[in-house]
Design a protein around this motif. Structure first.
Motif, PDB file in Angstrom:
ATOM      1  N   GLY A 258      13.627  86.933  85.411  1.00 33.04           N
ATOM      2  CA  GLY A 258      14.788  87.710  85.827  1.00 33.04           C
ATOM      3  C   GLY A 258      15.417  88.508  84.711  1.00 33.04           C
ATOM      4  N   CYS A 259      15.609  87.874  83.535  1.00 30.42           N
ATOM      5  CA  CYS A 259      16.259  88.555  82.405  1.00 30.42           C
ATOM      6  C   CYS A 259      16.008  87.702  81.173  1.00 30.42           C
ATOM      7  N   ASN A 260      15.489  88.296  80.101  1.00 34.70           N
ATOM      8  CA  ASN A 260      15.149  87.458  78.945  1.00 34.70           C
ATOM      9  C   ASN A 260      16.384  87.098  78.122  1.00 34.70           C
ATOM     10  N   GLY A 261      16.188  86.125  77.245  1.00 36.61           N
ATOM     11  CA  GLY A 261      17.302  85.595  76.471  1.00 36.61           C
ATOM     12  C   GLY A 261      17.944  86.611  75.544  1.00 36.61           C
ATOM     13  N   TYR A 262      17.164  87.544  75.017  1.00 35.90           N
ATOM     14  CA  TYR A 262      17.739  88.576  74.152  1.00 35.90           C
ATOM     15  C   TYR A 262      18.755  89.421  74.913  1.00 35.90           C
ATOM     16  N   GLU A 263      18.395  89.841  76.121  1.00 34.07           N
ATOM     17  CA  GLU A 263      19.287  90.671  76.925  1.00 34.07           C
ATOM     18  C   GLU A 263      20.561  89.911  77.294  1.00 34.07           C
ATOM     19  N   ILE A 264      20.388  88.632  77.633  1.00 30.58           N
ATOM     20  CA  ILE A 264      21.540  87.803  77.989  1.00 30.58           C
ATOM     21  C   ILE A 264      22.467  87.640  76.797  1.00 30.58           C
ATOM     22  N   CYS A 265      21.888  87.355  75.632  1.00 34.34           N
ATOM     23  CA  CYS A 265      22.692  87.167  74.423  1.00 34.34           C
ATOM     24  C   CYS A 265      23.463  88.430  74.079  1.00 34.34           C
ATOM     25  N   ARG A 266      22.806  89.580  74.172  1.00 33.47           N
ATOM     26  CA  ARG A 266      23.464  90.856  73.849  1.00 33.47           C
ATOM     27  C   ARG A 266      24.675  91.078  74.753  1.00 33.47           C
ATOM     28  N   GLU A 267      24.519  90.832  76.038  1.00 32.26           N
ATOM     29  CA  GLU A 267      25.616  91.069  76.975  1.00 32.26           C
ATOM     30  C   GLU A 267      26.744  90.061  76.790  1.00 32.26           C
ATOM     31  N   LEU A 268      26.392  88.806  76.565  1.00 33.72           N
ATOM     32  CA  LEU A 268      27.418  87.779  76.422  1.00 33.72           C
ATOM     33  C   LEU A 268      28.208  87.943  75.126  1.00 33.72           C
TER      34      LEU A 268
ATOM     35  N   LEU B 231      23.199  76.925  75.654  1.00 37.05           N
ATOM     36  CA  LEU B 231      21.837  76.747  75.151  1.00 37.05           C
ATOM     37  C   LEU B 231      20.967  77.737  75.904  1.00 37.05           C
ATOM     38  N   LEU B 232      20.375  78.674  75.194  1.00 38.46           N
ATOM     39  CA  LEU B 232      19.728  79.811  75.841  1.00 38.46           C
ATOM     40  C   LEU B 232      18.260  79.927  75.441  1.00 38.46           C
TER      41      LEU B 232
ATOM     42  N   VAL C 124      20.442  77.256  79.847  1.00 37.43           N
ATOM     43  CA  VAL C 124      19.702  78.325  80.522  1.00 37.43           C
ATOM     44  C   VAL C 124      18.242  78.173  80.115  1.00 37.43           C
ATOM     45  N   GLU C 125      17.437  77.555  80.983  1.00 31.75           N
ATOM     46  CA  GLU C 125      16.079  77.142  80.633  1.00 31.75           C
ATOM     47  C   GLU C 125      15.258  77.028  81.918  1.00 31.75           C
ATOM     48  N   ASP C 126      14.060  77.638  81.954  1.00 29.01           N
ATOM     49  CA  ASP C 126      13.235  77.598  83.163  1.00 29.01           C
ATOM     50  C   ASP C 126      12.190  76.486  83.137  1.00 29.01           C
TER      51      ASP C 126
ATOM     52  N   ALA D 243      22.425  84.123  84.813  1.00 31.32           N
ATOM     53  CA  ALA D 243      22.965  83.391  83.671  1.00 31.32           C
ATOM     54  C   ALA D 243      24.244  84.017  83.143  1.00 31.32           C
ATOM     55  N   VAL D 244      24.289  85.350  83.065  1.00 32.31           N
ATOM     56  CA  VAL D 244      25.461  86.021  82.509  1.00 32.31           C
ATOM     57  C   VAL D 244      26.693  85.744  83.347  1.00 32.31           C
ATOM     58  N   GLN D 245      26.573  85.919  84.654  1.00 37.06           N
ATOM     59  CA  GLN D 245      27.714  85.686  85.542  1.00 37.06           C
ATOM     60  C   GLN D 245      28.221  84.257  85.425  1.00 37.06           C
ATOM     61  N   THR D 246      27.304  83.302  85.354  1.00 37.63           N
ATOM     62  CA  THR D 246      27.696  81.896  85.238  1.00 37.63           C
ATOM     63  C   THR D 246      28.362  81.629  83.891  1.00 37.63           C
ATOM     64  N   ALA D 247      27.786  82.172  82.821  1.00 38.73           N
ATOM     65  CA  ALA D 247      28.334  81.947  81.482  1.00 38.73           C
ATOM     66  C   ALA D 247      29.731  82.530  81.339  1.00 38.73           C
ATOM     67  N   LEU D 248      30.004  83.617  82.054  1.00 35.59           N
ATOM     68  CA  LEU D 248      31.298  84.281  81.948  1.00 35.59           C
ATOM     69  C   LEU D 248      32.371  83.643  82.822  1.00 35.59           C
ATOM     70  N   SER D 249      32.034  82.552  83.482  1.00 36.45           N
ATOM     71  CA  SER D 249      32.994  81.889  84.367  1.00 36.45           C
ATOM     72  C   SER D 249      34.154  81.265  83.610  1.00 36.45           C
TER      73      SER D 249
END
Length: 235
Positions: free
Chosen positions: A57-67, A50-51, A7-9, A37-43
């Motif tokens: 769209g959504c920063n890495g902290y928010e993604i990490c917290r949800e995942l 790698l985040l 997950v890298e721009d 990213a979250v939807q894809t990671a949860l597949s």
């Protein structure tokens, strides 16, 4: 060897990461938009993530917290922000490792292999123990099931990522003994992990938030000032 979600721009960095991973036998997919990213990671298709921290769209902290509340696979943060506060925040949200840019691609691959190997050992230990009697460790209203890899507070199951569970289990199995941060770091993370003992403090705080009645005044996992931490058998 495994499938990695990148997950890298930054296109150049993501392509470099993917090239080195594929050279070393991994499969790798790239996502540049944090919002998907979250939807894809949860597949369920990936073994490690790698985040990047700074994403559209959504920063890495928010993604990490949800995942971290939903999956247990390793999450490695890759970012140009190298301040200690950023590292501690990432680890506090459940990231397994923190890699600062610029990085040595060979080191990145080595650390990915290390995390995947450890994760596979943990899964193997869990699978191998399911048929055996799970001797619970009881601390007050806290029940730890070492073989089932589960923790209950009263009747409620508490979800702990792998390293948090390992740390709690080790302290519970050695109740009333004091361990320094350095000893706990060596025991749980091992020599192959590139980090420091501050990681222990972050994980202790996360565990306290889940098992203590008042995390600001812990009774189960006690800080012994100048020495380390102790899990009290009677609390």
């Amino acid at each position: 060897m495994g499938r990695i979600l990148i997950v890298e721009d930054d296109i150049e960095i993501s392509m470099l990461e993917r090239d080195y991973l594929e050279i070393n036998g991994f499969e790798a997919d790239i996502i540049s938009d944090g919002s998907i990213a979250v939807q894809t990671a949860l597949s369920g298709e990936y073994d490690l993530i790698l985040l990047d921290l700074m994403l559209p769209g959504c920063n890495g902290y928010e993604i990490c917290r949800e995942l971290r509340d939903r999956i247990d696979i390793p999450i490695l943060m890759v970012t140009a922000r190298s301040e200690s506060v950023d590292k501690i925040r990432g680890l506090g949200l459940g990231a397994d490792d923190y890699i600062a840019k610029p990085f040595d691609p060979a080191e990145l691959v080595a650390r990915i292999k290390s995390h995947l190997n450890r994760y596979e050992r943990l899964k193997g230990a869990l699978k191998g123990g399911t048929a055996a009697v799970d001797d619970a460790i009881i601390i007050g209203d806290l029940k730890i099931l070492p073989r089932s890899w589960k923790v209950y507070k009263g009747d409620e199951e508490i979800r702990l990522p792998n390293r948090e569970f390992e740390l709690l289990k080790f302290l519970a199995e050695n109740a009333d003994l004091v361990f320094s941060k350095e000893q706990l770091f060596e025991k749980i993370w091992g020599y192959e992990y590139v980090g420091d003992s501050a990681t222990v403090t972050v994980h202790i705080n996360r565990i306290r938030e889940k098992i203590e009645e008042d995390p600001s005044k812990p009774h189960i996992i006690e800080t012994v000032w100048g020495a380390g931490y102790r899990l009290n058998r009677q609390n």
